[in-house]
Design a protein around this motif. Structure first.
Motif, PDB file in Angstrom:
ATOM      1  N   ILE A   1       0.862  -1.176   0.000  1.00 17.38           N
ATOM      2  CA  ILE A   1       0.000   0.000   0.000  1.00 17.38           C
ATOM      3  C   ILE A   1       0.907   1.238   0.000  1.00 17.38           C
ATOM      4  O   ILE A   1       1.714   1.405   0.913  1.00 17.38           O
ATOM      5  CB  ILE A   1      -0.921   0.022   1.249  1.00 17.38           C
ATOM      6  N   PRO A   2       0.774   2.113  -1.014  1.00 22.04           N
ATOM      7  CA  PRO A   2       1.662   3.281  -1.083  1.00 22.04           C
ATOM      8  C   PRO A   2       1.259   4.375  -0.092  1.00 22.04           C
ATOM      9  O   PRO A   2       0.169   4.349   0.471  1.00 22.04           O
ATOM     10  CB  PRO A   2       1.487   3.760  -2.522  1.00 22.04           C
ATOM     11  N   LEU A   3       2.129   5.334   0.066  1.00 19.42           N
ATOM     12  CA  LEU A   3       1.901   6.480   0.945  1.00 19.42           C
ATOM     13  C   LEU A   3       0.579   7.181   0.622  1.00 19.42           C
ATOM     14  O   LEU A   3      -0.161   7.573   1.514  1.00 19.42           O
ATOM     15  CB  LEU A   3       3.070   7.448   0.767  1.00 19.42           C
ATOM     16  N   PHE A   4       0.297   7.342  -0.656  1.00 21.99           N
ATOM     17  CA  PHE A   4      -0.963   7.907  -1.141  1.00 21.99           C
ATOM     18  C   PHE A   4      -1.574   6.908  -2.112  1.00 21.99           C
ATOM     19  O   PHE A   4      -0.857   6.292  -2.897  1.00 21.99           O
ATOM     20  CB  PHE A   4      -0.739   9.236  -1.884  1.00 21.99           C
ATOM     21  N   SER A   5      -2.896   6.785  -2.087  1.00 18.67           N
ATOM     22  CA  SER A   5      -3.560   5.865  -3.004  1.00 18.67           C
ATOM     23  C   SER A   5      -3.297   6.274  -4.446  1.00 18.67           C
ATOM     24  O   SER A   5      -2.999   7.436  -4.738  1.00 18.67           O
ATOM     25  CB  SER A   5      -5.066   5.846  -2.746  1.00 18.67           C
ATOM     26  N   ARG A   6      -3.427   5.326  -5.311  1.00 19.28           N
ATOM     27  CA  ARG A   6      -3.233   5.587  -6.745  1.00 19.28           C
ATOM     28  C   ARG A   6      -4.321   6.514  -7.290  1.00 19.28           C
ATOM     29  O   ARG A   6      -4.205   7.036  -8.393  1.00 19.28           O
ATOM     30  CB  ARG A   6      -3.231   4.277  -7.525  1.00 19.28           C
ATOM     31  N   ASP A   7      -5.379   6.737  -6.499  1.00 15.30           N
ATOM     32  CA  ASP A   7      -6.469   7.635  -6.909  1.00 15.30           C
ATOM     33  C   ASP A   7      -6.152   9.103  -6.645  1.00 15.30           C
ATOM     34  O   ASP A   7      -6.910   9.977  -7.069  1.00 15.30           O
ATOM     35  CB  ASP A   7      -7.763   7.283  -6.163  1.00 15.30           C
ATOM     36  N   ALA A   8      -5.064   9.381  -5.929  1.00 13.88           N
ATOM     37  CA  ALA A   8      -4.717  10.781  -5.639  1.00 13.88           C
ATOM     38  C   ALA A   8      -4.460  11.518  -6.952  1.00 13.88           C
ATOM     39  O   ALA A   8      -3.940  10.951  -7.910  1.00 13.88           O
ATOM     40  CB  ALA A   8      -3.476  10.841  -4.748  1.00 13.88           C
ATOM     41  N   ALA A   9      -4.829  12.781  -6.967  1.00 10.87           N
ATOM     42  CA  ALA A   9      -4.631  13.594  -8.169  1.00 10.87           C
ATOM     43  C   ALA A   9      -3.142  13.781  -8.441  1.00 10.87           C
ATOM     44  O   ALA A   9      -2.335  13.875  -7.509  1.00 10.87           O
ATOM     45  CB  ALA A   9      -5.296  14.959  -7.978  1.00 10.87           C
ATOM     46  N   PHE A  10      -2.785  13.843  -9.722  1.00 10.54           N
ATOM     47  CA  PHE A  10      -1.412  14.191 -10.088  1.00 10.54           C
ATOM     48  C   PHE A  10      -1.269  15.686  -9.860  1.00 10.54           C
ATOM     49  O   PHE A  10      -1.885  16.500 -10.555  1.00 10.54           O
ATOM     50  CB  PHE A  10      -1.130  13.833 -11.550  1.00 10.54           C
ATOM     51  N   ASP A  11      -0.493  16.056  -8.843  1.00  5.41           N
ATOM     52  CA  ASP A  11      -0.365  17.447  -8.436  1.00  5.41           C
ATOM     53  C   ASP A  11       0.990  17.615  -7.756  1.00  5.41           C
ATOM     54  O   ASP A  11       1.087  17.586  -6.526  1.00  5.41           O
ATOM     55  CB  ASP A  11      -1.513  17.815  -7.481  1.00  5.41           C
ATOM     56  N   PRO A  12       2.073  17.758  -8.530  1.00  2.00           N
ATOM     57  CA  PRO A  12       3.406  17.857  -7.928  1.00  2.00           C
ATOM     58  C   PRO A  12       3.486  19.010  -6.929  1.00  2.00           C
ATOM     59  O   PRO A  12       3.025  20.113  -7.196  1.00  2.00           O
ATOM     60  CB  PRO A  12       4.316  18.104  -9.135  1.00  2.00           C
TER      61      PRO A  12
END
Length: 195
Positions: free
Chosen positions: A162-173
């Motif tokens: 399980i990553p730090l943020f889900s893969r559903d998080a917006a791409f927002d550097p």
């Protein structure tokens, strides 16, 4: 204004749990909990220790960082499966879920609505900062609201999970500034970054 702080343990390869999402610090967990790690948690972040650990370690300190904890349904259900309906009775405890209709602990607040809107409301209240304990799904939903990261970086890789943020998080550097760090003897680092 209060800050939303995502304080979470992570492997070197960026995972907070194994692929099954089980508690990595539990009885069958892979997470190394060493004496220096426990000492640092007790001295610096006593309010982030669950009630059972606080009792076992004799911790009564209120803590100076947080008075509120936010948790997603999956993380909360790990505690429920272990027979712990409220791991943080010493904090205001909110669980975010679109599927749960009730929780067995009367002090735990169930939030079914928009997590970001609720966090903006919490930030306007008086009090200490707000601790986001996990999991990745809730962290992804709150990505734009996180003001501080405290990464408890373990000298461990697991390859997948399980990553730090889900893969559903917006791409927002986003850029983060390192504002504090502590190195432990076991090779772990506590890294604090502010947005």
């Amino acid at each position: 204004m209060r800050k939303l702080v995502y304080s979470i343990a992570s492997t070197l390869d960026g995972f907070i749990a194994g692929p099954d999402g089980a508690d990595p610090t539990g009885p069958d967990g892979f997470w190394p909990i060493t004496p220096d790690y426990i000492q640092h948690m007790v001295a610096t972040y006593p309010e982030t220790l669950p009630a059972g650990a606080r009792e076992a370690l004799g911790v009564t300190a209120e803590g100076t960082h947080f008075d509120t904890v936010l948790e997603g349904r999956k993380s909360y259900e790990i505690g429920l499966a272990a027979g712990v309906p409220d791991a943080y009775p010493h904090l205001r405890h909110l669980v975010f879920s679109a599927t749960l209709t009730e929780v067995p602990a009367p002090a735990v607040e169930l939030v079914a609505g928009d997590p970001a809107a609720k966090v903006r409301e919490l930030k306007r209240e008086d009090g200490k900062d707000i601790w986001l304990v996990g999991g990745a799904q809730l962290a992804g939903a709150l990505y734009s609201e996180i003001d501080r990261l405290i990464i408890k970086l373990s000298p461990l890789t697991i390859g997948n999970g399980i990553p730090l943020f889900s893969r559903d998080a917006a791409f927002d550097p986003r850029g983060w500034r390192l504002t504090d760090h502590t190195a432990l003897e076991n090779g772990a680092f506590f890294l604090t970054y502010d947005r």
